[in-house]
Design an enzyme around this catalytic site. Structure first.
Site, PDB file in Angstrom:
ATOM      1  N   GLU A  32       0.861  -1.186   0.000  1.00 48.09           N
ATOM      2  CA  GLU A  32       0.000   0.000   0.000  1.00 48.09           C
ATOM      3  C   GLU A  32       0.897   1.235   0.000  1.00 48.09           C
ATOM      4  O   GLU A  32       1.861   1.299   0.751  1.00 48.09           O
ATOM      5  CB  GLU A  32      -0.900  -0.046   1.253  1.00 48.09           C
ATOM      6  CG  GLU A  32      -1.564   1.260   1.640  1.00 48.09           C
ATOM      7  CD  GLU A  32      -2.431   1.855   0.549  1.00 48.09           C
ATOM      8  OE1 GLU A  32      -3.223   1.108  -0.064  1.00 48.09           O
ATOM      9  OE2 GLU A  32      -2.293   3.075   0.300  1.00 48.09           O
ATOM     10  N   THR A  41     -10.146   5.908  -1.640  1.00 45.70           N
ATOM     11  CA  THR A  41     -11.559   5.906  -2.038  1.00 45.70           C
ATOM     12  C   THR A  41     -12.438   5.186  -1.005  1.00 45.70           C
ATOM     13  O   THR A  41     -13.559   5.591  -0.745  1.00 45.70           O
ATOM     14  CB  THR A  41     -11.667   5.237  -3.423  1.00 45.70           C
ATOM     15  OG1 THR A  41     -10.845   5.986  -4.325  1.00 45.70           O
ATOM     16  CG2 THR A  41     -13.091   5.219  -3.928  1.00 45.70           C
ATOM     17  N   SER A  46     -19.721   6.609   0.666  1.00 44.11           N
ATOM     18  CA  SER A  46     -21.029   6.767   1.315  1.00 44.11           C
ATOM     19  C   SER A  46     -21.319   5.659   2.317  1.00 44.11           C
ATOM     20  O   SER A  46     -22.231   5.787   3.131  1.00 44.11           O
ATOM     21  CB  SER A  46     -22.150   6.777   0.274  1.00 44.11           C
ATOM     22  OG  SER A  46     -22.031   7.879  -0.585  1.00 44.11           O
ATOM     23  N   HIS A  50     -25.479  -1.483  -1.277  1.00 39.59           N
ATOM     24  CA  HIS A  50     -26.657  -1.247  -2.113  1.00 39.59           C
ATOM     25  C   HIS A  50     -27.551  -2.475  -2.207  1.00 39.59           C
ATOM     26  O   HIS A  50     -27.071  -3.601  -2.314  1.00 39.59           O
ATOM     27  CB  HIS A  50     -26.222  -0.812  -3.512  1.00 39.59           C
ATOM     28  CG  HIS A  50     -25.562   0.540  -3.526  1.00 39.59           C
ATOM     29  ND1 HIS A  50     -26.290   1.702  -3.452  1.00 39.59           N
ATOM     30  CD2 HIS A  50     -24.265   0.904  -3.556  1.00 39.59           C
ATOM     31  CE1 HIS A  50     -25.444   2.736  -3.451  1.00 39.59           C
ATOM     32  NE2 HIS A  50     -24.214   2.276  -3.505  1.00 39.59           N
ATOM     33  N   VAL A 173       4.518   1.570  -5.426  1.00 42.04           N
ATOM     34  CA  VAL A 173       5.112   0.791  -6.514  1.00 42.04           C
ATOM     35  C   VAL A 173       5.739   1.748  -7.517  1.00 42.04           C
ATOM     36  O   VAL A 173       5.140   2.741  -7.912  1.00 42.04           O
ATOM     37  CB  VAL A 173       4.028  -0.062  -7.209  1.00 42.04           C
ATOM     38  CG1 VAL A 173       4.596  -0.751  -8.448  1.00 42.04           C
ATOM     39  CG2 VAL A 173       3.473  -1.082  -6.239  1.00 42.04           C
ATOM     40  N   LYS A 250     -27.183   8.777  -9.179  1.00 40.68           N
ATOM     41  CA  LYS A 250     -28.125   8.322  -8.149  1.00 40.68           C
ATOM     42  C   LYS A 250     -28.662   9.500  -7.355  1.00 40.68           C
ATOM     43  O   LYS A 250     -29.572   9.361  -6.570  1.00 40.68           O
ATOM     44  CB  LYS A 250     -27.426   7.354  -7.192  1.00 40.68           C
ATOM     45  CG  LYS A 250     -27.110   6.001  -7.792  1.00 40.68           C
ATOM     46  CD  LYS A 250     -26.840   4.999  -6.666  1.00 40.68           C
ATOM     47  CE  LYS A 250     -26.463   3.629  -7.197  1.00 40.68           C
ATOM     48  NZ  LYS A 250     -25.027   3.537  -7.572  1.00 40.68           N
ATOM     49  N   SER A 337     -18.879   2.712  -7.587  1.00 37.45           N
ATOM     50  CA  SER A 337     -20.136   2.223  -7.029  1.00 37.45           C
ATOM     51  C   SER A 337     -20.749   1.187  -7.972  1.00 37.45           C
ATOM     52  O   SER A 337     -20.800   1.427  -9.174  1.00 37.45           O
ATOM     53  CB  SER A 337     -21.099   3.395  -6.846  1.00 37.45           C
ATOM     54  OG  SER A 337     -22.317   2.923  -6.339  1.00 37.45           O
ATOM     55  N   CYS A 435     -17.023  18.197  18.085  1.00 31.96           N
ATOM     56  CA  CYS A 435     -15.933  19.165  18.290  1.00 31.96           C
ATOM     57  C   CYS A 435     -14.759  18.881  17.368  1.00 31.96           C
ATOM     58  O   CYS A 435     -13.779  19.622  17.348  1.00 31.96           O
ATOM     59  CB  CYS A 435     -15.516  19.267  19.756  1.00 31.96           C
ATOM     60  SG  CYS A 435     -14.129  18.236  20.241  1.00 31.96           S
TER      61      CYS A 435
END
Lengths: 484, 423
Positions: A32, A41, A46, A50, A173, A250, A337, A435
């Protein structure tokens, strides 16, 4: 040393593939580029699993989306992350939109998935009294859920590591080449040899494919801005609220997140810059004007925080999953999505591809599906909190007052891999409340510093470059330098 | 510092004070002096004193002690008095619930999770700062954006600096104090930007913290975008029109690595909401009567949790009254209920208390919405007082002596602050 599989990218796709792969006796490493998994992402998502009424049949997105949907209950039971199948309502403001909802039902029937329930205005009013009075009907889809996507990533990777996965973060990478010994992945820190490479590099998947000489698609970032609302609005809706979708989007949704915060968004805007996570005044205006039409009780004054994420949209507008012209190099790209929903099914699909391409899948007899679930003091009863405090008083020492996160939970999350302020925040919720860390961030930095044995000023928000404070001496030492 | 920490908690106290900042300390003192004992005072920090402990500048106590003290000195004076009374202090303790039977649940590493019954409860939780999210500043989310109060704690209590070159958004008092503090520490402060056409802090802070250090104050100007992916790299600022809309064609960029926000305080009312107290939308704190009693029996409140004060001396004064009243409630000696509701009128942002009675002396605190050079405070048609310069950053206090309202027989009184013709 040679690996069987290198997974590039620690988003939900890479994490899910890694965890699924550990069911077999496979030597695998996940690399990573950032300092933590789930920070691209997947984090700025959201968080919706779904349901059946939202897929367009015939695509890979549909096939894997619906298959993935049904795995989240089991996954969350095994791994302990937040998930609830709260259902959604797609609301109609006129008869033409009610017709559209009926069409969705027929579409579901034709593809053999649950078609949802069409509700009249009285039922809508009774179930969701805070929706606009102008709503004339709604399609209720009970198979939709909400999940904390970053928690899903953290627990998938923890489970994968328990079962033998190697994880290397902060490891971008730089190049990939193939020879008679398989594939060679050059990173900033090492050269890794592997038989297979799975490209789950999200926004950078096309570039990674290009490095391997397997470029046949492009990724365009599509930005989505989301706005988080104060917890006093908890319960204003109890399901996800969708407007009737247009042909391109959407639309803007009202999402009661798993943790009880209401989130509104997203926008959808194509951008050039793969690092452009800025929110905009026009985005906020768009979201709040659209949301006001759905739930008039929500206004921009309720906002406590905002963020933006970038969807990795491929030029095919569908997932790009499968083997390539480069032997051993396998794509899991273009995951927009319903990519989060589909992730568990994408993982199985990719393992199928690996097997077809020649990876022997010998079951790992020692595979443990579960991990020890982190304690969440905020979710406990007073009685349970008393018992816990009696065994370990650090679980009675509050660090974050808004979300009621204790020192014990913070220390546990550091044990499990939190290295930065954001890593801690997304694992424990410390700093996520109203806060926004004004109270707890310095305490959290102190705990990170003490536990990791690092100087206080070495603690970052989210890795290199995101320094938080400086030493007085440091200011003096650099005072000769020009101002930034 | 003299400190106190109770080793054993009782299961019940006549009075429990939530918060040991200036309000909590004065309230506890007021209550014990009025005969209510023992008092339990609970605070989440390791030491009592609240935000005073990080306010190492002077300017505290001019009204109350008639001398200029630092924040920690002001706190210390109170703490020394507290230790002479029958007051238990539980620090490192967070109150997580107060129920309608006045059972207070706290969590602390020393005491675990404990529920304590209280004869009366005094809410003195103070305030929290509004954050970047509250005003939705567009742009990226890098490290280097923090509230002025967090920066104050960082610099004054932990000994670190927030960055090398800072922009301050908002002219609240903490922002002004931090502009000076950071300058003294060698941090370059590029300027203070205030969206309103007038400053939000005390006039003395504008002079002593900005003018004396040549730090520019840009009124009617705000930050419209934050740049930088990992750490703040620059901010875009723009002037605003009369309706506070930014004029983006006149925007300019400022290179900096730090943005401090000082855009106001909000009463810290989690517990007030749990208790179902009636909240005044103008103060965002609980409504109180002239004894600082809230809408729930036996629950009192004082200090910034009720409304945001300008100087701490008034917090102490208000909290002393609340403490005495809570003691009176516990011993069932409460005065008769108020009979007049106060209605904020022209140029009055709010007033506290929200109700008064005709038979006692009262101090009413209020704030104006916009500055006036020469003004007139009018209370219905029964009372008038000339005021000099009034500004939103400074509270107006009005002492009403008994007898003033003798000829008034209604049940609501409107307060206006009007421009005064030159006399």
């Amino acid at each position: 040393m040679r690996y069987d599989v290198v997974i590039i990218g620690g988003g939900v796709t890479g994490c899910a593939i890694a965890r699924e792969l550990m069911r077999y006796r496979v030597r695998a490493v996940l690399i990573e580029k950032d300092c933590d998994v789930g920070c691209g992402t997947s984090k700025a998502n959201s968080g919706i699993i779904h349901g059946s009424t939202h897929f367009v049949p015939g695509t890979l997105k549909w096939r894997l989306g619906w298959a993935g949907n049904q795995q989240w209950g089991r996954l969350s039971e095994e791994l302990g992350f937040g998930f609830a199948r709260i259902g959604d309502l797609t609301v109609a403001f006129g008869e033409d939109e009610v017709d559209q909802l009926r069409e969705f039902q027929w579409r579901c029937e034709r593809s053999g998935v649950p078609r949802g329930e069409l509700w009249g205005p009285e039922r809508v009013r009774a179930e969701e009294p805070n929706l606009s009075g102008a709503v004339v009907g709604a399609l209720f889809c009970p198979t939709t859920g909400v999940v904390n996507p970053y928690e899903a990533c953290f627990s998938l990777i923890e489970s994968a590591r328990r079962n033998g996965l190697e994880l290397r973060v902060d490891n971008p990478v730089l190049g990939i080449r193939a020879d008679e010994n398989g594939l060679w992945v050059q990173t900033e820190h090492e050269l890794i040899n592997s038989r297979f490479v799975v490209n789950a590099a999200g926004l950078y998947a096309d570039r990674v494919a290009e490095m391997a000489g397997a470029a046949n698609f492009t990724i365009t970032p599509r930005k989505g801005e989301e706005y988080l609302l104060d917890k006093r609005l908890q319960g204003i809706v109890s399901r996800i609220i969708y407007p009737c979708p247009s042909s391109t989007s959407k639309g803007v949704l009202v999402i009661p997140t798993f943790d009880g915060t209401v989130m509104v968004g997203p926008t959808a805007e194509e951008v050039d810059d793969r690092e452009d996570l800025s929110t905009t005044a026009t985005g906020a205006e768009h979201v709040f004007s659209k949301v006001g039409r759905l739930v008039p009780g929500i206004s921009e004054r309720d906002c406590i925080a905002e963020f933006a994420g970038l969807r990795a949209v491929s030029d095919t507008e569908d997932f790009v999953i499968g083997a390539t012209t480069v032997p051993g190099f396998i794509n899991a790209a273009g995951i927009q999505s319903p990519g989060l929903t589909a992730a568990p099914a994408i993982a199985e699909f990719v393992i199928g591809v690996l097997e077809t391409e020649g990876l022997a899948l010998e079951p790992n007899e020692e595979f443990l599906p579960g991990i020890e679930k982190p304690v969440q003091v905020a979710a406990l009863t007073t009685r349970e909190r008393q018992d816990l405090a009696a065994t370990d008083p650090s679980f009675a020492q509050v660090v974050c007052r808004c979300e009621l996160v204790t020192r014990g939970e913070v220390l546990d999350s550091i044990q499990r891999g939190a290295r930065t302020l954001d890593g801690l925040k997304f694992r424990t919720r410390a700093g996520m409340g109203r806060c926004q860390g004004a109270f707890c961030s310095l305490r959290c930095m102190q705990l990170l510093s003490d536990s990791l044995g690092l100087p206080f000023a070495a603690i970052t928000k989210r890795g290199e470059g995101s320094w938080l404070v400086i030493d007085r001496e440091d200011l003096e030492r650099r005072s000769g330098e020009p101002a930034p | 510092m003299i400190s106190a920490r109770v080793s054993q908690l009782r299961s019940a106290y006549p009075l429990v004070v939530v918060g040991a900042g200036p309000a909590g300390m004065a309230a506890a003192l007021g209550a014990t002096e009025a005969g209510s004992a023992p008092v339990l005072m609970i605070d989440r920090e390791p030491e009592p004193g609240g935000i005073l402990n990080q306010c190492i500048h002077t300017g505290f106590g001019l009204h109350h002690f008639k001398e200029e003290l630092t924040g920690p000195e002001y706190a210390q004076r109170y703490l020394e008095s507290l230790l002479e009374h029958d007051i238990d202090i539980s620090t490192d303790s967070d109150v997580v619930d107060v129920d309608r039977e006045r059972r207070v649940t706290l969590m602390s590493p020393d005491h675990g999770v404990r529920t304590i019954s209280a004869g009366a409860v005094l809410l003195c939780m103070g305030a929290r700062e509004r954050t970047r999210g509250a005003i939705r500043i567009p742009g990226t989310r890098p490290a280097g954006v923090m509230t002025a109060g967090t920066a104050q704690k960082l610099v004054n209590l932990l000994g670190y600096l927030p960055g090398r070159r800072a922009v301050i958004l908002g002219s609240g008092d903490i922002g002004l104090i931090m502009a000076r503090r950071l300058t003294l520490e060698g941090v370059e402060v590029c300027g203070v930007f205030e969206i309103m056409p007038h400053p939000n802090g005390l006039s003395r802070n504008i002079v002593q913290c900005l003018h004396d250090f040549d730090i520019p104050l840009h009124l009617s100007t705000t930050v419209v975008e934050i740049h930088g992916s990992d750490r703040v790299e620059r901010v875009t600022v723009a002037p605003v029109d009369e309706e506070t809309w930014p004029c983006l064609d006149k925007a300019w960029d400022i290179a900096c690595d730090t943005l401090l926000v000082s855009i106001g305080l909000i009463p810290e009312n989690e517990l007030s909401l749990t208790l179902g107290l009636r909240i005044d939308p103008l103060t965002q704190g609980p409504e109180v009567d002239s004894t600082m009693h809230t809408s729930r029996e036996g629950v009192f409140a004082a200090g910034n949790v009720v409304h945001i004060h300008d100087i701490v001396d008034y917090v102490s004064q208000e909290a002393l009254l609340a403490g005495r009243s809570a003691a009176a409630f516990v011993s069932r000696r409460m005065p008769p209920a108020d009979n007049i509701r106060l209605l904020p009128g022209d140029n009055v942002a709010y007033c506290v208390p929200q109700t008064i009675s005709t038979d006692r002396e009262h101090t009413i605190y209020l704030r104006v919405r916009h500055p006036l050079e020469e003004s007139l405070l009018r209370l219905g048609d029964v009372y008038e007082r000339k005021l000099r310069y009034v500004v939103p950053g400074e509270m107006v206090s009005l002492k009403l002596r008994p007898g003033v309202l003798d000829r008034f027989h209604g049940d609501a009184l409107r307060i206006d602050i009007l421009p005064r013709e030159e006399d």
